[in-house]
Scaffold this active site. Structure first.
Site, PDB file in Angstrom:
ATOM      1  N   GLU A  56       1.199  -1.234   0.071  1.00  0.00           N
ATOM      2  CA  GLU A  56      -0.053  -0.015   0.040  1.00  0.00           C
ATOM      3  C   GLU A  56       0.817   1.419  -0.163  1.00  0.00           C
ATOM      4  O   GLU A  56       2.132   1.216   0.379  1.00  0.00           O
ATOM      5  CB  GLU A  56      -0.880   0.117   1.395  1.00  0.00           C
ATOM      6  N   LYS A  96       2.782   4.613   0.899  1.00  0.00           N
ATOM      7  CA  LYS A  96       3.264   5.283   2.247  1.00  0.00           C
ATOM      8  C   LYS A  96       3.009   6.685   2.063  1.00  0.00           C
ATOM      9  O   LYS A  96       3.474   7.433   1.317  1.00  0.00           O
ATOM     10  CB  LYS A  96       4.746   5.084   2.416  1.00  0.00           C
ATOM     11  N   ASP A 109       2.735  10.724   2.980  1.00  0.00           N
ATOM     12  CA  ASP A 109       3.818  11.382   3.581  1.00  0.00           C
ATOM     13  C   ASP A 109       2.762  12.526   4.228  1.00  0.00           C
ATOM     14  O   ASP A 109       2.598  13.628   3.803  1.00  0.00           O
ATOM     15  CB  ASP A 109       4.461  12.053   2.596  1.00  0.00           C
ATOM     16  N   TYR A 120      -4.621   2.504   8.507  1.00  0.00           N
ATOM     17  CA  TYR A 120      -3.724   1.478   8.063  1.00  0.00           C
ATOM     18  C   TYR A 120      -3.445   0.475   8.997  1.00  0.00           C
ATOM     19  O   TYR A 120      -2.762  -0.342   8.494  1.00  0.00           O
ATOM     20  CB  TYR A 120      -2.653   2.150   6.952  1.00  0.00           C
ATOM     21  N   LYS A 140      11.009   2.845  -0.504  1.00  0.00           N
ATOM     22  CA  LYS A 140      10.853   4.255  -0.635  1.00  0.00           C
ATOM     23  C   LYS A 140      11.194   4.589  -2.264  1.00  0.00           C
ATOM     24  O   LYS A 140      11.705   3.810  -2.940  1.00  0.00           O
ATOM     25  CB  LYS A 140      12.158   5.052  -0.001  1.00  0.00           C
ATOM     26  N   CYS A 176      11.979  47.816  -5.656  1.00  0.00           N
ATOM     27  CA  CYS A 176      10.889  47.134  -6.354  1.00  0.00           C
ATOM     28  C   CYS A 176      11.386  47.253  -7.788  1.00  0.00           C
ATOM     29  O   CYS A 176      11.294  48.296  -8.326  1.00  0.00           O
ATOM     30  CB  CYS A 176       9.570  47.685  -6.052  1.00  0.00           C
ATOM     31  N   CYS A 200       7.958  49.064  -9.626  1.00  0.00           N
ATOM     32  CA  CYS A 200       7.911  50.454  -9.363  1.00  0.00           C
ATOM     33  C   CYS A 200       8.925  51.479  -9.019  1.00  0.00           C
ATOM     34  O   CYS A 200       8.535  52.699  -8.961  1.00  0.00           O
ATOM     35  CB  CYS A 200       6.646  50.725  -8.762  1.00  0.00           C
ATOM     36  N   CYS A 232       7.560  45.383  -1.375  1.00  0.00           N
ATOM     37  CA  CYS A 232       7.758  46.664  -2.155  1.00  0.00           C
ATOM     38  C   CYS A 232       6.664  47.657  -0.988  1.00  0.00           C
ATOM     39  O   CYS A 232       5.683  47.232  -0.543  1.00  0.00           O
ATOM     40  CB  CYS A 232       7.037  46.499  -3.418  1.00  0.00           C
ATOM     41  N   CYS A 237       2.324  50.919  -7.210  1.00  0.00           N
ATOM     42  CA  CYS A 237       3.094  49.572  -7.749  1.00  0.00           C
ATOM     43  C   CYS A 237       1.936  49.063  -8.665  1.00  0.00           C
ATOM     44  O   CYS A 237       1.091  48.536  -8.195  1.00  0.00           O
ATOM     45  CB  CYS A 237       3.674  48.840  -6.743  1.00  0.00           C
TER      46      CYS A 237
END
Ligand code: IVH
Length: 735
Positions: free
Chosen positions: A125, A127, A129, A237, A325, A430, A433, A454, A460
């Site tokens: 099955e 794994k 994460d 599980y 893995k 920035c 602008c 900014c 901007c």
């Protein structure tokens, strides 16, 4: 980690290295479990543990009391009650190659050698994460849920787990044991992760690294409603303590979980041979990128519980299971340049432009460099940061797609660095602008924000649409008929560049009509395309009757004299929400006064010499005001706006004399004559305190239709409850 082969270590070298490994692994455990902030990859971590085990195998007398091989994880974080697991929560041995899997099966065969005809079956099955959790059910009712913690003691996160829809509060069906601890994985889907990131970016909130760490953080929230908003998921599980085994096999037990109302992985199969297991591994691997959540391998478990029991455990791991893995998919390429993108909230985000390269079937050309510190590899205090990396233009880099989706730089191949490549210099202005870009100090933690922003708030272009949308939004100027969609249209057709332009739209009626007509055409064309039917009778633009337009123009005119607090909020100055805007309005009374003090504060060396000390206004807000009013380029925009709009001076209302002054009020249920934020602002103007929940300190509860538990608490505590109309009468606002 030493490179010396374990076979050639002397006893004293071995002792030294075991000591060092114990400390090092403990630190990585702590970062991973207690901080959700690992600094090394799983493979590197596993290599450390393998080295530790190999040395211990050769020198069994040297095994330390604090050896990592005797522990499973890190101690739980502070803040939640501790839960001792009735049966420890284990970790899994890992396999990286088909040979490792073959060895696992061979170990089993050897162990059961005397039972020559024994038919060992396995399950395979994904794994997942995420984070494992243990859920205790007594007589079918979910009574307690805990994290894994160090495997023996975890944290009580029952309230948070109860917000997860995949976790039944009561078991369905029948035949469940009197007591059973169901175990499984809490995880977050990519879609949910992206949505959260977007929501956070929209309010200038924190940055999230990956779904796993975000799921972990979401589970550790003190406030379960935060967990609820994260839409976490759960797969069952395994199980811990139980008064009766669910079924004689692993596979059938998990099928029972499904009957009892849990989600279980649809990719679990039963297999007999190594070929079948490896085939399932590849099938799952193929589906990995389309699952919508992270998985990092395939778990094989002995199917028959009787055999699981006989084969047993080594420290912290069952002998009868192994996690195979997935290799991380990696590729090498070069950084051609580094661009800075300006987000809609003003964040400067560095992006590496790569020579295109294929990783796991997808062409990768860009990869985020996160922020300034990440590119340097250390923060402004000179502390190395997690995953930080000194990337320079021209560098050769190894990239990988984490969880098969988001590409990231794993390492820089320093040997291949071109001569003369210099560390990247992050811009302090920035790129869109030209305004200064700064890093804020978080008032609470005293830490500098990792993101540079900014300060060209009103000017901007990168931030313009977002600001305009905010300007007309509900708590701000709240212009009827001018929603996000129309703002986008007027902005894209060049009709509205800054807020002031909204108020001159009326003078440009033909252009507005044209923009609206073009959108209608476009929408009709799209509908036509979608339905396959041709349009009949196309009227010309002039023929159209835009009666809505007059309505829109009068709605705009109706807002030419907004309340001061709304206007301040509408400016969209960082950290100035509705409440702070109201405080500022009360303090300064007119916009002119706020501007005057704001500008002087911006000029002053020490802002506190100018800016008055106001309850509820701290350095974060003062600095935001300094940035805003100190940026001369905001002046023109503000001047143009104030030529159109005249915020009403703030007048104290009856407050002291008001019947509700000094009282603590709670609003619950839906209000019909005003929004929640209006009601709150109004109550506060009258000197009342508005609270979110009912307690003994509450004086008055205003309840609308649909009021729930708060109403009950109020009546239990004997607190006065009134409806919206009575409230309006009481504050003199009826009729
Ligand atoms: S079984 C007795 N099955 O992997 C074995 N674990 O490295 C207990 N995990 O802490 C674990 N998916 O958080 C098992 N299908 C799966 C899993 C799984 C993810 C996690 C779990 C565990 C860790 C062990």
């Amino acid at each position: 980690m030493s490179e010396k082969p374990v076979d050639s270590l002397t006893e004293s070298e071995a002792a030294d290295e075991l000591k060092q490994l114990a400390a090092e692994i403990a630190e990585h455990d702590r970062r991973y479990h207690a901080e959700d902030a690992p600094t090394i990859t799983d493979a590197e971590y596993d290599a450390l543990r393998r080295r530790n085990l190999a040395i211990e195998e050769r020198f069994p007398d040297l095994v330390r009391d604090d050896s990592p091989s005797l522990r499973v994880g890190a101690a739980p974080a502070e803040g939640f009650a501790k839960v001792r697991h009735a049966v420890p929560m284990l970790s899994l041995a890992k396999a990286y190659t088909d040979q490792d899997v073959a060895d696992f099966i061979e170990r089993g065969r050897r162990f059961f050698d005397r039972d020559k005809d024994l038919d060992i079956a396995f399950t395979a099955e994904p794994k997942i994460d995420g984070l494992s959790a243990s859920l205790r059910y007594e007589n079918g009712v979910f009574v307690q849920g805990a994290t894994r913690g160090d495997g023996t003691v975890g944290e009580d996160i029952t309230a948070n787990l109860k917000t997860i829809a995949d976790i039944p509060k009561a078991l369905k069906g029948s035949g469940w044991p009197e007591i059973i601890e169901i175990r499984g994985e809490v995880y977050m889907t990519y879609a949910e992760f992206e949505a959260l990131k977007q929501r956070s970016a929209a309010v200038g909130g924190q940055d999230y690294v990956n779904p796993r760490n975000t799921a972990a953080g979401s589970l550790r929230q003190k406030d379960p409603s935060v967990t609820a908003s994260r839409n976490l998921k759960f797969f069952a599980y395994a199980w811990g303590y139980t008064t009766a085994e669910p079924a004689p096999t692993q596979f059938d037990s998990v099928q029972k979980f499904k009957e009892w109302g849990f989600k279980v992985s649809p990719l679990m199969v039963r297999a007999k041979s190594i070929e079948d297991l490896i085939a399932q591994y590849h099938r799952i691997e193929e589906q990995r990128s389309s699952l919508g959540y992270d998985i990092d391998g395939v778990v094989y478990k002995v199917d028959q519980l009787e055999l699981q029991r006989r084969w047993g455990f080594v420290t912290g791991e069952p002998r009868w299971a192994v996690a195979h893995k997935f290799p991380a998919e990696q590729a090498m390429t070069t950084v051609e340049k580094i661009d800075i993108q300006v987000g809609r909230t003003g964040t400067l985000a560095p992006v590496a432009r790569l020579a295109p390269v294929t990783v796991g079937g997808v062409v990768v050309e860009n990869v985020t460099l996160h922020n300034e510190d990440y590119i340097k590899g250390f923060d402004s205090n000179g502390q190395p940061i997690r995953d930080g990396i000194d990337v320079r233009i021209g560098d050769t880099v190894v990239i990988q797609r984490a969880g098969d989706v988001i590409p990231q730089i794993v390492s820089v191949v320093v040997d291949k660095r071109p001569a003369g490549a210099v560390p990247y210099e992050f811009p302090h202005t920035c790129p869109v602008c030209g305004s200064p870009a700064t890093r804020e100090i978080n008032e609470k933690t005293g830490k500098e924000d990792s993101r540079r922003r900014c300060t060209g708030e009103l000017i901007c272009a990168a931030q313009a649409v977002e600001r305009l949308r905010h300007f007309v939004s509900r708590g701000a100027l709240d212009i009827e008929g001018l929603g996000a969609e129309n703002i986008d249209l007027f902005f894209n057709s060049g009709l509205v560049k800054t807020a002031a332009d909204i108020f001159t739209l009326k003078d440009r009626r033909p252009a507005v009509t044209k923009a609206l007509a073009e959108r209608r055409e476009e929408q009709a064309r799209l509908r036509e395309e979608a339905s396959g039917k041709a349009r009949k009778n196309v009227r010309s633009v002039e023929e159209r009757n835009y009666e809505g337009l007059d309505k829109l123009f009068s709605a705009i005119d109706a807002r030419r004299e907004p309340e001061l607090d709304r206007f301040i909020f509408a400016l969209g100055i960082r950290h100035i929400g509705e409440t702070t805007a109201a405080v500022l309005a009360r303090q300064f009374s007119t916009i002119e006064e706020l501007i005057r003090v704001g500008k002087e504060t911006a000029k002053a060396e020490d802002p506190h010499t100018i800016f008055p000390s106001i309850n509820g206004i701290g350095d974060t807000v003062i600095n935001a005001l300094r940035d805003f009013f100190g940026n001369e380029r905001n002046d023109d925009v503000l001047d143009a706006l104030l030529a159109q709009v005249h915020p009403k001076p703030y007048v104290m209302e009856i407050s002291a004399g008001s019947e509700v002054s000094g009282k603590t009020v709670v609003f619950t249920g839906s209000l019909e004559k005003m929004t929640r934020s209006e009601a709150k602002a109004m109550a506060e103007r009258l000197g009342a305190k508005v609270a979110g929940s009912v307690s003994a300190k509450t004086d008055l509860v205003v309840a609308g239709p649909g009021a729930g538990s708060k109403l009950k608490v109020a009546s239990d505590l004997g607190i006065e409850v009134i409806d919206e109309d009575t409230w309006l009468q009481r504050i003199g606002r009826d009729g």
